[in-house]
Design a protein around this motif. Structure first.
Motif, PDB file in Angstrom:
ATOM      1  N   ASP A  19       0.832  -1.208   0.000  1.00 29.40           N
ATOM      2  CA  ASP A  19       0.000   0.000   0.000  1.00 29.40           C
ATOM      3  C   ASP A  19       0.866   1.257   0.000  1.00 29.40           C
ATOM      4  OD1 ASP A  19      -2.340  -1.331  -0.166  1.00 29.40           O
ATOM      5  OD2 ASP A  19      -2.876  -1.124   1.963  1.00 29.40           O
ATOM      6  N   ALA A  20       1.972   1.199   0.761  1.00 33.80           N
ATOM      7  CA  ALA A  20       2.856   2.376   0.839  1.00 33.80           C
ATOM      8  C   ALA A  20       3.421   2.705  -0.545  1.00 33.80           C
ATOM      9  CB  ALA A  20       3.999   2.102   1.812  1.00 33.80           C
ATOM     10  N   PHE A  21       3.716   1.674  -1.326  1.00 36.72           N
ATOM     11  CA  PHE A  21       4.232   1.904  -2.676  1.00 36.72           C
ATOM     12  C   PHE A  21       3.168   2.607  -3.533  1.00 36.72           C
ATOM     13  CE2 PHE A  21       4.511   0.891  -7.116  1.00 36.72           C
ATOM     14  CZ  PHE A  21       5.840   1.158  -7.415  1.00 36.72           C
ATOM     15  N   TYR A  22       1.927   2.108  -3.483  1.00 34.84           N
ATOM     16  CA  TYR A  22       0.883   2.734  -4.308  1.00 34.84           C
ATOM     17  C   TYR A  22       0.682   4.202  -3.913  1.00 34.84           C
ATOM     18  CZ  TYR A  22      -0.492  -1.761  -6.282  1.00 34.84           C
ATOM     19  OH  TYR A  22      -0.501  -2.957  -6.954  1.00 34.84           O
ATOM     20  N   ASP A  23       0.770   4.486  -2.590  1.00 33.02           N
ATOM     21  CA  ASP A  23       0.590   5.873  -2.149  1.00 33.02           C
ATOM     22  C   ASP A  23       1.719   6.746  -2.683  1.00 33.02           C
ATOM     23  OD1 ASP A  23      -1.701   5.397  -0.808  1.00 33.02           O
ATOM     24  OD2 ASP A  23      -0.735   5.042   1.141  1.00 33.02           O
ATOM     25  N   ASP A  24       2.931   6.242  -2.610  1.00 32.73           N
ATOM     26  CA  ASP A  24       4.091   7.043  -3.014  1.00 32.73           C
ATOM     27  C   ASP A  24       5.205   6.120  -3.521  1.00 32.73           C
ATOM     28  OD1 ASP A  24       6.064   8.875  -3.399  1.00 32.73           O
ATOM     29  OD2 ASP A  24       6.319   9.407  -1.283  1.00 32.73           O
ATOM     30  N   PRO A  25       5.216   5.853  -4.829  1.00 31.15           N
ATOM     31  CA  PRO A  25       6.229   4.935  -5.359  1.00 31.15           C
ATOM     32  C   PRO A  25       7.600   5.603  -5.530  1.00 31.15           C
ATOM     33  CG  PRO A  25       4.852   5.754  -7.155  1.00 31.15           C
ATOM     34  CD  PRO A  25       4.291   6.346  -5.890  1.00 31.15           C
ATOM     35  N   PHE A  26       7.665   6.932  -5.340  1.00 37.44           N
ATOM     36  CA  PHE A  26       8.874   7.640  -5.762  1.00 37.44           C
ATOM     37  C   PHE A  26      10.122   7.339  -4.923  1.00 37.44           C
ATOM     38  CE2 PHE A  26       5.215   9.846  -7.567  1.00 37.44           C
ATOM     39  CZ  PHE A  26       5.511   9.633  -8.915  1.00 37.44           C
ATOM     40  N   PRO A  27      10.001   7.092  -3.603  1.00 34.99           N
ATOM     41  CA  PRO A  27      11.219   6.667  -2.874  1.00 34.99           C
ATOM     42  C   PRO A  27      11.766   5.339  -3.422  1.00 34.99           C
ATOM     43  CG  PRO A  27       9.530   7.416  -1.338  1.00 34.99           C
ATOM     44  CD  PRO A  27       8.877   7.357  -2.687  1.00 34.99           C
ATOM     45  N   THR A  28      10.868   4.422  -3.789  1.00 35.62           N
ATOM     46  CA  THR A  28      11.331   3.143  -4.356  1.00 35.62           C
ATOM     47  C   THR A  28      11.994   3.381  -5.713  1.00 35.62           C
ATOM     48  OG1 THR A  28       9.478   2.081  -3.269  1.00 35.62           O
ATOM     49  CG2 THR A  28      10.580   0.810  -4.998  1.00 35.62           C
ATOM     50  N   TYR A  29      11.384   4.216  -6.521  1.00 35.21           N
ATOM     51  CA  TYR A  29      11.960   4.497  -7.846  1.00 35.21           C
ATOM     52  C   TYR A  29      13.355   5.118  -7.702  1.00 35.21           C
ATOM     53  CZ  TYR A  29       7.332   3.760  -9.973  1.00 35.21           C
ATOM     54  OH  TYR A  29       6.152   3.230 -10.404  1.00 35.21           O
ATOM     55  N   ARG A  30      13.481   5.994  -6.712  1.00 38.14           N
ATOM     56  CA  ARG A  30      14.784   6.647  -6.487  1.00 38.14           C
ATOM     57  C   ARG A  30      15.828   5.600  -6.071  1.00 38.14           C
ATOM     58  NH1 ARG A  30      15.854  11.846  -2.675  1.00 38.14           N
ATOM     59  NH2 ARG A  30      18.090  11.888  -2.975  1.00 38.14           N
ATOM     60  N   ALA A  31      15.421   4.729  -5.146  1.00 37.35           N
ATOM     61  CA  ALA A  31      16.357   3.686  -4.684  1.00 37.35           C
ATOM     62  C   ALA A  31      16.781   2.811  -5.865  1.00 37.35           C
ATOM     63  CB  ALA A  31      15.684   2.840  -3.609  1.00 37.35           C
ATOM     64  N   LEU A  32      15.847   2.483  -6.734  1.00 35.54           N
ATOM     65  CA  LEU A  32      16.174   1.658  -7.898  1.00 35.54           C
ATOM     66  C   LEU A  32      17.122   2.399  -8.840  1.00 35.54           C
ATOM     67  CD1 LEU A  32      12.647   0.130  -8.565  1.00 35.54           C
ATOM     68  CD2 LEU A  32      14.708  -1.179  -8.037  1.00 35.54           C
ATOM     69  N   ARG A  33      16.815   3.662  -9.117  1.00 34.03           N
ATOM     70  CA  ARG A  33      17.690   4.437 -10.026  1.00 34.03           C
ATOM     71  C   ARG A  33      19.107   4.463  -9.500  1.00 34.03           C
ATOM     72  NH1 ARG A  33      13.859   8.520 -10.079  1.00 34.03           N
ATOM     73  NH2 ARG A  33      15.160   9.506  -8.500  1.00 34.03           N
ATOM     74  N   ASP A 344      14.291  11.562 -12.578  1.00 36.46           N
ATOM     75  CA  ASP A 344      15.739  11.339 -12.617  1.00 36.46           C
ATOM     76  C   ASP A 344      16.447  12.695 -12.492  1.00 36.46           C
ATOM     77  OD1 ASP A 344      18.386  10.839 -13.341  1.00 36.46           O
ATOM     78  OD2 ASP A 344      17.846   9.307 -14.815  1.00 36.46           O
ATOM     79  N   PRO A 345      17.330  12.849 -11.479  1.00 39.13           N
ATOM     80  CA  PRO A 345      17.979  14.159 -11.296  1.00 39.13           C
ATOM     81  C   PRO A 345      18.929  14.528 -12.427  1.00 39.13           C
ATOM     82  CG  PRO A 345      18.870  12.532  -9.758  1.00 39.13           C
ATOM     83  CD  PRO A 345      17.722  11.870 -10.463  1.00 39.13           C
ATOM     84  N   ALA A 346      19.323  13.554 -13.272  1.00 40.26           N
ATOM     85  CA  ALA A 346      20.265  13.905 -14.347  1.00 40.26           C
ATOM     86  C   ALA A 346      19.639  14.947 -15.290  1.00 40.26           C
ATOM     87  CB  ALA A 346      20.723  12.655 -15.077  1.00 40.26           C
ATOM     88  N   PRO A 347      18.449  14.694 -15.850  1.00 38.51           N
ATOM     89  CA  PRO A 347      17.872  15.741 -16.697  1.00 38.51           C
ATOM     90  C   PRO A 347      17.001  16.745 -15.927  1.00 38.51           C
ATOM     91  CG  PRO A 347      16.635  13.714 -16.961  1.00 38.51           C
ATOM     92  CD  PRO A 347      17.733  13.416 -15.986  1.00 38.51           C
ATOM     93  N   PHE A 348      16.604  16.404 -14.674  1.00 42.49           N
ATOM     94  CA  PHE A 348      15.645  17.271 -13.962  1.00 42.49           C
ATOM     95  C   PHE A 348      16.229  17.701 -12.611  1.00 42.49           C
ATOM     96  CE2 PHE A 348      13.044  14.085 -16.319  1.00 42.49           C
ATOM     97  CZ  PHE A 348      12.539  14.945 -17.288  1.00 42.49           C
ATOM     98  N   PRO A 349      16.862  18.890 -12.536  1.00 45.20           N
ATOM     99  CA  PRO A 349      17.370  19.345 -11.237  1.00 45.20           C
ATOM    100  C   PRO A 349      16.232  19.406 -10.220  1.00 45.20           C
ATOM    101  CG  PRO A 349      18.003  20.849 -13.021  1.00 45.20           C
ATOM    102  CD  PRO A 349      17.052  19.864 -13.611  1.00 45.20           C
ATOM    103  N   GLU A 350      16.499  19.053  -8.984  1.00 49.29           N
ATOM    104  CA  GLU A 350      15.466  18.980  -7.929  1.00 49.29           C
ATOM    105  C   GLU A 350      14.221  18.260  -8.443  1.00 49.29           C
ATOM    106  OE1 GLU A 350      14.981  22.027  -4.991  1.00 49.29           O
ATOM    107  OE2 GLU A 350      16.199  23.359  -6.231  1.00 49.29           O
ATOM    108  N   PRO A 351      14.355  17.002  -8.785  1.00 51.48           N
ATOM    109  CA  PRO A 351      13.268  16.307  -9.472  1.00 51.48           C
ATOM    110  C   PRO A 351      12.006  16.125  -8.635  1.00 51.48           C
ATOM    111  CG  PRO A 351      14.977  14.757  -8.804  1.00 51.48           C
ATOM    112  CD  PRO A 351      15.513  16.126  -8.548  1.00 51.48           C
ATOM    113  N   ASP A 352      12.142  16.154  -7.282  1.00 54.26           N
ATOM    114  CA  ASP A 352      10.948  15.955  -6.458  1.00 54.26           C
ATOM    115  C   ASP A 352      10.252  17.261  -6.113  1.00 54.26           C
ATOM    116  OD1 ASP A 352      11.209  13.160  -6.478  1.00 54.26           O
ATOM    117  OD2 ASP A 352      12.777  13.288  -4.935  1.00 54.26           O
TER     118      ASP A 352
END
Ligand code: HEM
Length: 423
Positions: A19-33, A344-352
């Motif tokens: 459920d936590a992933f569905y609410d906010d997947p972005f920490p997981t995506y960051r860890a994967l990147r 991805d911070p490479a093309p997007f500074p301060e991506p969050d």
């Protein structure tokens, strides 16, 4: 090295989401990147999260095929869903892809899209009037049901020439068919998806028969275009010479009409819904857009980047190939995580950080390469008109009850945004 992030990346399995992933997947995506940008899943597919890797895959449609027969065979069996998805242009390679795309793209040029603007403005105004009447009567209004979900279905209904009286089931069909694309599928969701394909085929068969007898202007009517097919240039002759028409098979025609509804419906609903929610959560950005309405174009791009409606895409390798320094064998299934690449911070500074004035903003919300979204001009137009008009009418809207997020990994959006519109 951050051990929590490492654990997130290590434990990630697309088929076991929390459920936590569905609410906010972005920490997981960051860890994967950061720790496993070419992540091997337990089912031996790979999951890509870097912007540069997705861009490279999109560019090479020969090595990264969109043909889904191998993946969908075991998933759907011999069923209406299997026939539907494997006949849609998005899940095919050339030549079927090229033929269907040319026909659809011809009816969705910038010129055709601009011609829809007047009708769209009127539709949005009508919906806003109805919402205002409900708000003045003291009602809470769900922005998904009354607004974000109501716009795209009308637009696609017009595009396919579905009579007004026959439009009520379109949204439900589309949600049922797209729901069956999730990585994990219950028997109930599969049955609902199969039923939706069967019912929608029956509805379209009637429309196609009608249009076959009484064609409309192929310049503007997608169904007439798809029925009439395309004129083929005769090889070795002067430009303009033709050797006849190439027509789609009946089932190719019907399934690609269904796909058009699906492609343009939930994605655009989510663009509008996610945009209204992002602004609701960030009063500074909302105020900025109200005081500088000229930022609407970059605001729409930022919503597309920040909360991409379509979070995942898929390909299968046709030969051994390297991605992000990792060798993939032929027949490897690849998931492209658009949601992660767009943070991805490479093309997007301060991506969050959600910044409605962000520029440049080379997000991948519409994909890239030969399958890049044909309807992106239309999706953007709908988003721009809907959000600008909504903010002008209800600048003080606020949540009356908690927002309900849809529990889907592929399509990111909300099931409900219950709001008080008058502050
Ligand atoms: C915000 C709205 C939208 C988003 C985020 C979106 C996203 C996408 C993405 C990511 C793809 C590429 C899939 C892939 O490469 O595998 C795609 C393809 C497609 N989209 Fe959209 N879409 C939107 C709106 C629309 C609309 C309004 C229409 C038409 C009415 C449409 C029609 C299509 C079609 C026909 C394709 C297949 C193109 C091909 O395979 O060549 N989309 N869309």
């Amino acid at each position: 090295m951050n051990s929590a992030a490492l654990a997130l990346a290590d434990g990630f399995d697309l088929k076991q989401l929390t459920d936590a992933f569905y609410d906010d997947p972005f920490p997981t995506y960051r860890a994967l990147r950061e720790h496993a940008p070419v992540k091997r899943m337990p089912d031996s597919s790979v999951f890509l999260t870097r912007h540069a890797d997705l861009t490279a895959v999109y560019k090479d449609a020969k090595t990264f095929s969109s043909d889904k027969r191998e993946e969908f065979g075991p998933k759907y069996g011999d069923s209406a869903l299997f026939e539907h998805h494997t006949t849609s242009l998005v899940f095919n390679d050339p030549p079927l892809h090229t033929r269907v795309r040319r026909l659809i793209a011809g009816a969705l040029t910038p010129h055709h899209t601009a011609a829809m603007e007047g009708g769209l403005v009127q539709l949005v105004d009508r919906l806003l009037d109805a919402m205002q009447a409900r708000a003045e009567a003291g009602e809470t209004v769900d922005l998904i049901e009354a607004f974000a979900g109501a716009i795209p279905v009308e637009i696609i209904g017009n595009l396919l020439g579905v009579p007004e009286a026959g439009r009520a089931p379109l949204r439900g069909w589309s949600l049922a068919i797209l729901g069956a694309l999730e990585p994990v599928l219950s028997d109930e969701v599969k049955a609902r998806g199969n039923r939706a394909v069967t019912e929608m085929l029956a509805c379209l068969e009637g429309l196609v028969a009608q249009r076959g007898h009484a064609p409309l202007d192929p310049e503007t009517d997608v169904l007439t275009r798809l029925i009439q097919g395309e004129v083929i240039a005769a090889p070795g002759t002067a430009p303009g010479s033709t050797s006849g028409r190439e027509r789609l098979l009946a089932k190719e025609l019907l399934h690609n009409c269904i796909f058009l509804l699906n492609a343009g419906h939930e994605t655009t609903t989510n663009l509008i819904g996610n945009g209204l929610k992002c602004l609701l959560d960030r009063p500074d950005q909302k105020r900025r857009l109200i005081t500088q309405p000229g930022l609407i174009n970059s605001a729409i791009e930022e919503v597309l980047r920040f909360e991409s409606s379509n979070q995942l895409g898929n390909r299968i390798t046709t030969a051994e190939v390297q991605v992000g320094g990792v060798t993939l064998a032929a027949r490897t299934q690849v998931t492209l995580c658009i949601g992660a690449a767009n943070r991805d911070p490479a093309p997007f500074p301060e991506p969050d950080c959600f910044d409605i004035g962000r520029t440049p903003n080379r997000h991948l919300a519409f994909g890239s390469g030969i399958h890049q979204c044909v309807g992106m001009g239309l999706g953007r137009l709908e988003g721009r008109i809907a959000i600008a008009a909504f903010l002008a009418r209800f600048p003080e809207y606020r949540l009356a009850l908690p927002a309900v997020r849809s529990r889907r990994v592929r399509f990111r959006g909300h099931l409900a945004l219950p709001c008080s519109l008058l502050g």
